[in-house]
Design an enzyme around this catalytic site. Sequence first.
Site, short mmCIF file in Angstrom:
data_model
loop_
_atom_site.label_atom_id
_atom_site.label_comp_id
_atom_site.label_asym_id
_atom_site.label_seq_id
_atom_site.Cartn_x
_atom_site.Cartn_y
_atom_site.Cartn_z
N ASN A 61 0.87 -1.17 0.00
CA ASN A 61 0.00 0.00 0.00
C ASN A 61 0.91 1.22 0.00
OD1 ASN A 61 -1.75 2.08 0.51
ND2 ASN A 61 -2.75 1.10 2.26
N HIS B 296 -13.03 3.00 0.36
CA HIS B 296 -12.99 1.95 1.41
C HIS B 296 -13.59 0.64 0.89
CE1 HIS B 296 -13.07 4.93 5.08
NE2 HIS B 296 -11.83 4.58 4.78
N ARG C 42 -12.20 15.46 8.36
CA ARG C 42 -12.99 15.85 7.17
C ARG C 42 -14.43 16.16 7.57
NH1 ARG C 42 -11.55 10.55 4.10
NH2 ARG C 42 -9.29 10.69 4.15
N GLU D 42 -8.16 -5.19 5.49
CA GLU D 42 -8.03 -4.75 4.10
C GLU D 42 -6.85 -5.42 3.40
OE1 GLU D 42 -8.75 -0.66 5.79
OE2 GLU D 42 -9.41 -0.33 3.73
#
Length: 400
Positions: A7, A179, A240, A387
């Site tokens: 990643n 996601h 955010r 993930e």
Amino acid sequence: MIVLVINCGSSSIKYQLYEMPGKKVLARGLAEKVGEESSFLTHRRDDEKFEIAKPIPNHKIGIELILSCLTDASMGVLKNVKEIGAVGHRVVHGGERYSDAMRIDQDVLSCIEECCDLAPLHNPPNLIGIHECRNALPGVPMVAVFDTAFHQTLPRRAYMYALPYETYERYRIRKYGFHGTSHAYITHRAAEMLGKPVGGVNLVTCHLGNGCSMAAVRGGKSVDTTMGFTPLAGLVMGTRSGDIDPAIIPFLMSKPEYSKVAEIDKMLNKKSGLLGVSGASNDMRNLTEAARKDGENSRAQLAIDMFCYRVKSYIGQYMAVLGKADAICFTGGIGENSPHIRKQATDGLDLFGVVMDNEKNESQRGKEMDISMAGSKVKILVIPTDEEGWIAEETYTHVK
Ligand code: ADP
């Protein structure tokens, strides 16, 4: 088969090495501050942790350092990098092209490059990671696993914005959702926990971490999600804003302190959310502590209340979209570890057949569990996300 998952961010490279099938983690680690003088790499093997403070001036050196750790005599797990059978790359944006992971070839590389416009902070470093791995491991098959892919099943009415149609035709402005690897993994695990085939489950999945998103899943497929054209939309997040009235932006841009696009962008992405409202922290643990100390009128409590209210509102919306849901699933740092937030976000949903067992909710942290009351029509599941493991599985499936 040994599968390496990469990643690659702008200044970091996260990696995890698996033995497949079975998803046994052999080693994992993180190179941080790539490109800075204080760069370092943390490498882990079982319970052992190795800190390597070395200059990592660029991603090429970073990937080489990771491979040398994996094969190092004292901290490695491989004799030779040739043992690596495939590499899975997390890629943030696959645009409208990919609804599945893809074996990387020139065509896939071109598409990832085209999508740099849509994800300018993420796709370029993802691409660099792919190029450097291809150079370091020639001939090894590589797979791109896209954050957007799971949400490519959204119907048009859910992914379009009510803007002039040409903004979609010319600039590809639409909801993409992110996601996806987490929502896909949670969907598969939830189906297993419920004893149903994936194609037979209706779920509301809530990924609540620093970044937060929810998805409405019908028959195992995403039919709506809270993040949009970018990951800024939807839920209140660490820094955010999530959903706001879009007219706030031109209004603020007429004020001197927010007159530049970069300032507005920074305000919405880095200075809003839990941090912006509380003025104290973007971290839910700190906020919970601050709210406990400062009381129910504090801004920390307000931030928590807004966070939970937004999650609950979307649960209601998605229950209406789905008609019938088998479970509401919680994951991510907050969803997995905070009974308090899970409780507040589902409180009063008995009307929808959602009834929490408060004792079960409080009983364990970070473990898969069903925290709904026996007889609750809609189950409430806690499922720690994985993930990297999902990327490893997708990679293995595409190359075996
Ligand atoms: P990221 O999105 O960066 O992967 P995580 O999924 O790790 O982030 O989630 C980070 C969030 O999880 C932080 O707000 C952190 O405070 C929260 N968190 C972790 N543990 C707990 C806990 N025990 N109680 C409440 N919040 C927690």
